[in-house]
Design a protein around this motif. Structure first.
Motif: not given
Length: 284
Positions: A163-165, A252-261
């Motif tokens: 998940d790329f936010y 500019a932009f900001k991001f967060a990356i989550f990973t799941t099964k």
């Protein structure tokens, strides 16, 4: 590298009072030069004939009297450099062109190598020590794309979901808010990346509501080289700035990356950690 060839031919006409006589005036110079652009640095190669002196107006407030100068522009944008060429009799001819300065990236997705990422040093993310998944993330960009390099403790066959936010308007007051601070996420990219699945969504509704519309954007991402070794999976990818809401126009932009099964049964890793600040990338 971009090369522009500019030609400007000038003709000096002399009016002689009292009849016609031989015109001894030297013709004005024929202005000719090429422009080579590398990132923000421009090399002007002067091929003008019939001139004895030159003046360059680079279109950003700076000038030069060199014959073939090299000039570094202060930032991205549109500039109109002009060359003024003077002959031995003082006749001046001028020639202008339009150049566009935009950051370039060394990253190439089709070179079967990560060596190009060695030159990317500005946005290097070292995940928290307690994160069991991510080892390193790098980000780069140019006028068209944002590039990601990701190292994770996983195997390609696992089909982990990413998940790329993305906070594409750089405004924490709009978009979806999570436990990541300083960002309101406007775009979500979700999928396995290398499993031929990555969907784009745009946020709607209240900030604290996980409420997204599926985007109609197509071909907004591409993958490149990937390697699996010693329990680490490394890959590179890019996303298109022009096809994702707000990413083309923002500074500019900001991001967060989550990973799941791959069945969403458990989280695997995340950057930043809970309560941490979103990672910001500034476009020059």
């Amino acid at each position: 590298m971009k090369i522009i060839r500019h030609i400007c031919y000038s003709l000096l006409l002399a009016a002689v009072a009292g009849g016609c006589k031989k015109d001894e005036t030297t013709p004005a110079p024929d202005v000719l030069y090429t422009v080579t652009i590398e990132d923000r640095t421009v090399t002007f190669t002067n091929e003008t004939s019939g001139a004895v002196s030159y003046k360059w107006d680079f279109g950003d407030g700076e000038t030069s009297t060199e014959e073939s100068p090299v000039h570094t522009y202060p930032g991205k944008g549109k500039y109109v450099p002009t060359l003024y060429a003077t002959n031995k009799d003082g006749a001046v001819a001028e020639g202008s062109t339009v150049i566009f300065i935009a950051k370039t990236s060394p990253v190439k997705l089709n070179d079967n190598s990560f060596a190009d990422w060695d030159d990317v040093t500005q946005y290097v993310v070292t995940p928290p020590a307690n994160d069991p998944y991510f080892k390193q993330i790098k980000v780069d960009y140019d006028a068209q794309y944002v590039y990601f390099y990701i190292e994770g403790s996983t195997q390609k066959a696992n089909g982990d979901i990413f998940d790329f936010y993305l906070d594409t308007d750089n405004d924490p007051g709009t978009g979806y808010t999570t436990d990541v601070t300083g960002a309101g996420f406007d775009v979500l990219l979700e999928g396995t990346v290398f499993g031929n699945w990555l969907d784009a969504f745009t946020h709607k509704g209240a900030q604290n509501a996980f409420d997204w519309d599926l985007s109609s954007a197509s071909e907004f991402y591409a993958t490149g080289y990937n390697v699996e070794s010693g329990g680490t999976f490394k890959f590179e990818m890019r996303i298109s700035r022009g096809k994702l809401k707000g990413l083309a126009a923002t500074t500019a932009f900001k991001f967060a990356i989550f990973t799941t099964k791959n069945d969403w049964s458990a989280g695997l890793g995340r950057v930043p950690s809970p309560g941490g600040a979103a990672i910001q990338v500034n476009f020059e």
